[in-house]
Structure formats: C-alpha cells, structure tokens
Design a protein around this motif. Structure first.
Motif, PDB file in Angstrom:
ATOM      1  N   SER A  99       0.799  -1.225   0.000  1.00 22.08           N
ATOM      2  CA  SER A  99       0.000   0.000   0.000  1.00 22.08           C
ATOM      3  C   SER A  99       0.833   1.277   0.000  1.00 22.08           C
ATOM      4  O   SER A  99       0.288   2.351  -0.197  1.00 22.08           O
TER       5      SER A  99
ATOM      6  N   GLU B 169      -5.250   3.536  -5.259  1.00 20.21           N
ATOM      7  CA  GLU B 169      -6.074   4.040  -4.164  1.00 20.21           C
ATOM      8  C   GLU B 169      -6.773   5.343  -4.551  1.00 20.21           C
ATOM      9  O   GLU B 169      -7.954   5.529  -4.251  1.00 20.21           O
TER      10      GLU B 169
ATOM     11  N   ARG C 282     -11.996  -9.087   1.395  1.00 17.65           N
ATOM     12  CA  ARG C 282     -11.549  -8.115   0.395  1.00 17.65           C
ATOM     13  C   ARG C 282     -12.591  -8.024  -0.716  1.00 17.65           C
ATOM     14  O   ARG C 282     -13.264  -9.010  -1.028  1.00 17.65           O
TER      15      ARG C 282
ATOM     16  N   GLU D  13      -9.577  -0.608   6.010  1.00 19.92           N
ATOM     17  CA  GLU D  13      -9.264  -0.922   7.400  1.00 19.92           C
ATOM     18  C   GLU D  13      -9.999   0.008   8.357  1.00 19.92           C
ATOM     19  O   GLU D  13     -10.556   1.032   7.957  1.00 19.92           O
TER      20      GLU D  13
ATOM     21  N   ARG E 162      -7.462   3.279   6.261  1.00 16.18           N
ATOM     22  CA  ARG E 162      -6.441   2.920   5.279  1.00 16.18           C
ATOM     23  C   ARG E 162      -7.005   1.911   4.285  1.00 16.18           C
ATOM     24  O   ARG E 162      -7.764   1.013   4.648  1.00 16.18           O
TER      25      ARG E 162
ATOM     26  N   ASP F  95      -6.081  -1.123   2.234  1.00 19.92           N
ATOM     27  CA  ASP F  95      -5.050  -2.149   2.123  1.00 19.92           C
ATOM     28  C   ASP F  95      -5.179  -2.844   0.768  1.00 19.92           C
ATOM     29  O   ASP F  95      -6.245  -3.338   0.416  1.00 19.92           O
TER      30      ASP F  95
END
Length: 203
Positions: free
Chosen positions: A2, A11, A36, A139, A143, A145
């Motif tokens: 990441s 991202e 995921r 997360e 964040r 991931d």
C-alpha cells in the motif's frame, strides 16, 4: 504494497468512486474474516479512469472474498445474506464467497482441481489472468489495504496476461474477448504454449 506509487495511484482512483467506497465501508462494518473486494470491479474501475469512461461502465458485479474455517454451505449462506442486507441500495450485484470452501465445489463446477486454500488472499494467485489478481480492504483506521501478488504493471499498462497457475486457457480467451470488446485499448496476450490449457479458471 500500500505504500508504493502504483498502489497509491490505485487508491486515488478507487477513492474517487463514491459507490465503491460506500461498498467498502458497508463491508468493513460486517467484520468478515480476511475480507476483500476483488477482481473485476477494481481493474475495470481503473480501466474506466484511464480511458475516460464513466464509473461503473462494463462492471457486471462486485466480488467479495473472505475466509471462514467453517466450510459449510449454511455458514456461507448466512454471510451471503448479511452482505446482501448491508449492501442493499448500493452498487451491485455483490457476490460473497468463502475461500475456505472453494475446493469443495470448484472441480464439480469447472472440471479443474482446486487445492484447499490457507487464507483468502491465496486465491488471488489462481485467477484467470494476472490483471485479475488485485484485492482491497478498507481498514478500521480508513487505510485502503491493497493485495496484488503479481504487482500492478499490467493493470496500469492495460494488459490482460494469462495466468497458467490452473488450467484456464478457455477462461482467459473468453474473458479476454469480452473485455477487449468493451475496452479496445487493452492488449490481450495469448495463452502460453506448453502450459496447462483446459478448464475455465477462476475470477
């Protein structure tokens, strides 16, 4: 991964899609083990961004993986119901699959053996093409991931490269033809000679 530049670029593209981010937030709230969002909805979102197409173009569904040691259909069915309830009214359809039980049905459905997995992310290396092997999870701290065992070069290079980890020549050709028709900018590479070459593959 990441922290590297391609992952940051991925991202940024994903965070610019409010529907996808709402899906990730809804799934985060469920607390599924090792979950995921994976594959098509991600790489196709990137392709749309790179080629100037609208969000959602060409996306058939939103795949969710997770890993629950309970391999029963009943346990997976309960999760499917929870996911459906949590994501109702958002982007979709959303398909959730427990990666701990894929080996129980894969060969009967596709005619190709599929050894048991030890973790959800292990499934990524068995997807039909290298570009398919990408997954993200939001997360608790916000964040994003990123898991991409083959890296992101093919994703940003608009390349669909076969992954001969399992016998998926037919799947690679079929999926490649579909996406090439939708995103003609893509380069779809042929199945390598001498590699295993039957069966539809995965993802």
């Amino acid at each position: 991964m990441s922290g590297d530049a391609p992952a940051r670029r991925l991202e940024a593209i994903l965070r610019a899609d409010p529907g996808l981010m709402a899906l990730l937030e809804a799934l985060r709230g469920l607390g599924l083990p090792q979950w995921r969002v994976v594959a098509g909805c991600l790489y196709q979102t990137v392709w749309n961004s790179l080629t100037g197409r609208p969000r959602g173009y060409g996306i058939q569904d939103y795949d969710v993986i997770y890993f629950d040691p309970d391999p029963s259909w009943e346990a997976e069915d309960r999760v499917i119901g929870r996911v459906a309830e949590a994501t109702r009214g958002g982007v979709g359809p959303v398909q959730a699959r427990n990666q701990a039980r894929v080996h129980l049905w894969f060969e009967a459905r596709f005619g190709v053996p599929y050894p048991p997995l030890a973790a959800a992310d292990d499934s990524l290396v068995r997807y039909a093409s290298v570009v398919h092997a990408v997954g993200v999870r939001l997360e608790a701290d916000g964040r994003l991931d990123v898991a991409a065992p083959f890296g992101l070069d093919d994703l940003f290079g608009l390349v669909v490269r076969p992954n001969p980890a399992i016998a998926n020549r037919e799947s690679h050709a079929r999926k490649g033809a579909r996406v090439k028709a939708l995103w003609p900018e893509l380069t779809v590479l042929p199945w390598p000679e001498g590699a295993i070459d039957s069966g539809p593959g995965h993802a």
